[in-house]
Write a protein that holds these residues in place. Structure first.
Motif, PDB file in Angstrom:
ATOM      1  N   GLY A  24      -2.183   5.327  -2.630  1.00 44.27           N
ATOM      2  CA  GLY A  24      -2.095   5.668  -1.212  1.00 44.27           C
ATOM      3  C   GLY A  24      -3.014   4.803  -0.374  1.00 44.27           C
ATOM      4  O   GLY A  24      -2.613   4.285   0.671  1.00 44.27           O
ATOM      5  N   SER A  27      -1.568   1.360  -0.140  1.00 39.36           N
ATOM      6  CA  SER A  27      -0.386   1.316   0.737  1.00 39.36           C
ATOM      7  C   SER A  27      -0.791   1.288   2.195  1.00 39.36           C
ATOM      8  O   SER A  27      -0.245   0.522   2.993  1.00 39.36           O
ATOM      9  CB  SER A  27       0.506   2.542   0.503  1.00 39.36           C
ATOM     10  N   ALA A  28      -1.756   2.141   2.548  1.00 44.91           N
ATOM     11  CA  ALA A  28      -2.192   2.202   3.950  1.00 44.91           C
ATOM     12  C   ALA A  28      -2.847   0.880   4.360  1.00 44.91           C
ATOM     13  O   ALA A  28      -2.615   0.376   5.452  1.00 44.91           O
ATOM     14  CB  ALA A  28      -3.159   3.361   4.150  1.00 44.91           C
ATOM     15  N   ALA A  30      -2.295  -1.994   3.046  1.00 43.58           N
ATOM     16  CA  ALA A  30      -1.339  -3.110   2.976  1.00 43.58           C
ATOM     17  C   ALA A  30      -0.629  -3.304   4.310  1.00 43.58           C
ATOM     18  O   ALA A  30      -0.242  -4.418   4.645  1.00 43.58           O
ATOM     19  CB  ALA A  30      -0.321  -2.872   1.868  1.00 43.58           C
ATOM     20  N   VAL A  31      -0.453  -2.228   5.080  1.00 36.91           N
ATOM     21  CA  VAL A  31       0.270  -2.358   6.351  1.00 36.91           C
ATOM     22  C   VAL A  31      -0.648  -2.319   7.577  1.00 36.91           C
ATOM     23  O   VAL A  31      -0.184  -2.449   8.692  1.00 36.91           O
ATOM     24  CB  VAL A  31       1.377  -1.288   6.495  1.00 36.91           C
ATOM     25  N   ASN A  32      -1.958  -2.126   7.349  1.00 36.79           N
ATOM     26  CA  ASN A  32      -2.907  -2.146   8.466  1.00 36.79           C
ATOM     27  C   ASN A  32      -3.959  -3.225   8.217  1.00 36.79           C
ATOM     28  O   ASN A  32      -4.405  -3.398   7.083  1.00 36.79           O
ATOM     29  CB  ASN A  32      -3.604  -0.796   8.587  1.00 36.79           C
ATOM     30  N   PHE A  89      -1.320  -5.372  -5.805  1.00 34.37           N
ATOM     31  CA  PHE A  89      -0.500  -4.274  -5.314  1.00 34.37           C
ATOM     32  C   PHE A  89       0.984  -4.654  -5.324  1.00 34.37           C
ATOM     33  O   PHE A  89       1.843  -3.882  -5.739  1.00 34.37           O
ATOM     34  CB  PHE A  89      -0.953  -3.905  -3.896  1.00 34.37           C
TER      35      PHE A  89
ATOM     36  N   GLU B  13       5.568   7.910  -2.582  1.00 32.66           N
ATOM     37  CA  GLU B  13       4.258   8.057  -1.956  1.00 32.66           C
ATOM     38  C   GLU B  13       3.853   6.772  -1.225  1.00 32.66           C
ATOM     39  O   GLU B  13       3.340   6.804  -0.107  1.00 32.66           O
ATOM     40  CB  GLU B  13       3.231   8.424  -3.040  1.00 32.66           C
ATOM     41  N   ILE B  14       4.131   5.641  -1.858  1.00 31.30           N
ATOM     42  CA  ILE B  14       3.801   4.347  -1.237  1.00 31.30           C
ATOM     43  C   ILE B  14       4.570   4.175   0.069  1.00 31.30           C
ATOM     44  O   ILE B  14       4.008   3.849   1.105  1.00 31.30           O
ATOM     45  CB  ILE B  14       4.124   3.192  -2.208  1.00 31.30           C
ATOM     46  N   MET B  17       3.306   6.607   2.762  1.00 30.60           N
ATOM     47  CA  MET B  17       1.984   6.248   3.279  1.00 30.60           C
ATOM     48  C   MET B  17       2.052   5.033   4.183  1.00 30.60           C
ATOM     49  O   MET B  17       1.405   4.977   5.221  1.00 30.60           O
ATOM     50  CB  MET B  17       1.030   5.999   2.101  1.00 30.60           C
ATOM     51  N   MET B  18       2.882   4.054   3.798  1.00 28.21           N
ATOM     52  CA  MET B  18       3.015   2.855   4.637  1.00 28.21           C
ATOM     53  C   MET B  18       3.548   3.241   6.008  1.00 28.21           C
ATOM     54  O   MET B  18       3.099   2.734   7.022  1.00 28.21           O
ATOM     55  CB  MET B  18       3.954   1.852   3.977  1.00 28.21           C
ATOM     56  N   SER B  21       0.977   5.514   8.025  1.00 32.00           N
ATOM     57  CA  SER B  21      -0.248   4.862   8.480  1.00 32.00           C
ATOM     58  C   SER B  21       0.032   3.768   9.495  1.00 32.00           C
ATOM     59  O   SER B  21      -0.886   3.223  10.080  1.00 32.00           O
ATOM     60  CB  SER B  21      -1.019   4.295   7.296  1.00 32.00           C
ATOM     61  N   SER B  22       1.298   3.435   9.723  1.00 29.60           N
ATOM     62  CA  SER B  22       1.538   2.334  10.645  1.00 29.60           C
ATOM     63  C   SER B  22       2.467   2.707  11.797  1.00 29.60           C
ATOM     64  O   SER B  22       2.618   1.956  12.743  1.00 29.60           O
ATOM     65  CB  SER B  22       2.119   1.137   9.898  1.00 29.60           C
ATOM     66  N   GLN B 106      -2.961   2.606  18.091  1.00 25.14           N
ATOM     67  CA  GLN B 106      -2.308   1.296  18.130  1.00 25.14           C
ATOM     68  C   GLN B 106      -1.191   1.276  19.164  1.00 25.14           C
ATOM     69  O   GLN B 106      -0.998   0.308  19.890  1.00 25.14           O
ATOM     70  CB  GLN B 106      -1.729   0.952  16.748  1.00 25.14           C
TER      71      GLN B 106
END
Lengths: 104, 203
Positions: A24, A27-28, A30-32, A89, B13-14, B17-18, B21-22, B106
């Motif tokens: 988790g 993942s967070a 990776a995109v921020n 990752f 989950e990946i 979460m991506m 979080s974005s 953001q």
């Protein structure tokens, strides 16, 4: 029965990502570009101690890095994914996808 | 050894979460509908009560009327914004999320630059009596703000932004339709977009 191919992919999975919390975090990140401790805490719904342990583990692997600064005179810690972490990752993701498509 | 189900859950989950979080996904479609209604009411009041309908780029009207229209615009803006914040707050609460999180920050920051630039330009236009261009420019800069914000929320917002930009550019040339196009853009387009969002994601 597992074929040799599947075993090979399973070996490609990184040990550090066995925990879903660490997955988790990666993942967070990776995109921020950067995320601070509290944002990660909210996103993952974790306690301070729990999150700190997982972050330390990922830091030890050199998958994430820390940037410390001050915001309103309070310490503000931001985390970001390293090149190494991004590669690990992505490889992990590829391995996961391969395993799932093979196991159908 | 993990089972297949575990790997599938890992991937889920990946993905989640991506996205969480974005992208800010608590933006309420109803707030779009409400903003549209405020805008329609506002343009009607400006037109029929304050007789405001500039048909030239350089447009002179009584100073007092201009101030009234200006305040009317501010009231619409505040109403639309507070409705959006309130409904998003409720929607986030239902999902057990905080409204003011990484993604909404953001979202707001990405809108701020085009909106501030547009706001300053509009004050300049008013000070030079280029009143005919005010309504078109609000559409253009609002469209730009929405377009750049779409990265941080539902993709469909990009389309809303483009429509507003095109309407703004059109009415900057055909100034006499300025108020009409403004009512169409902020009113009808918002209502249609809001209803689409509501039925697609919230129903």
């Amino acid at each position: 029965m597992k074929t040799i191919v599947q075993v090979k992919y399973i070996n490609n999975l990184h040990k550090a990502f066995e925990s879903r919390v660490r997955l988790g975090i990666m993942s967070a990140l990776a995109v921020n570009n950067k995320l601070d401790f509290n944002s990660l805490k909210e996103l993952l719904n974790l306690t301070d101690g729990n999150l700190a342990t997982h972050l330390k583990a990922l830091e030890r692997e050199n998958f994430i890095s820390v940037e410390k600064s001050f915001k309103d005179r309070k310490p503000n810690t931001k985390y970001y994914i390293t090149k190494e972490g991004k590669k690990a990752f992505e490889d992990h993701l590829k391995a996961l996808e391969k395993i799932i498509s093979n196991k159908k | 050894m993990k089972e297949k189900q575990d790997y599938i859950k890992d991937i889920e989950e990946i993905r989640s979460m991506m996205e969480r979080s974005s992208r800010f996904l608590s933006l309420s479609g109803l707030s779009g509908v409400m903003a549209g209604i405020y805008a329609l009411a506002g343009s009607y009041i400006a037109y029929s009560v304050f007789n405001f309908n500039p048909d030239e780029v350089v447009f002179y009207s009584a100073q007092s009327d201009l101030i009234k229209v200006f305040f009317l615009a501010i009231v619409i803006l505040i109403l639309a914004l507070s409705t959006a914040v309130f409904l998003s707050y409720k929607s986030a609460l239902n999902k057990g999320e905080k409204v003011w999180n990484v993604t909404s920050k953001q979202l707001v920051t990405s809108m701020l630059v085009p909106l501030l630039a547009g706001g300053i330009l509009i004050i300049v236009l008013i000070s030079k009596s280029l009143i005919g261009l005010v309504a078109p420019m609000t559409l253009v800069f609002y469209g730009l703000a929405v377009y750049s914000a779409s990265r941080y929320t539902i993709d469909e917002l990009k389309f809303l932004g483009l429509v507003q930009i095109v309407l703004g550019l059109f009415s900057s040339y055909f100034v006499e339709y300025g108020l009409l196009v403004w009512g169409f853009g902020f009113g009808i387009v918002h209502i249609v977009y809001g209803m689409y969002m509501y039925f697609r994601y919230e129903k």
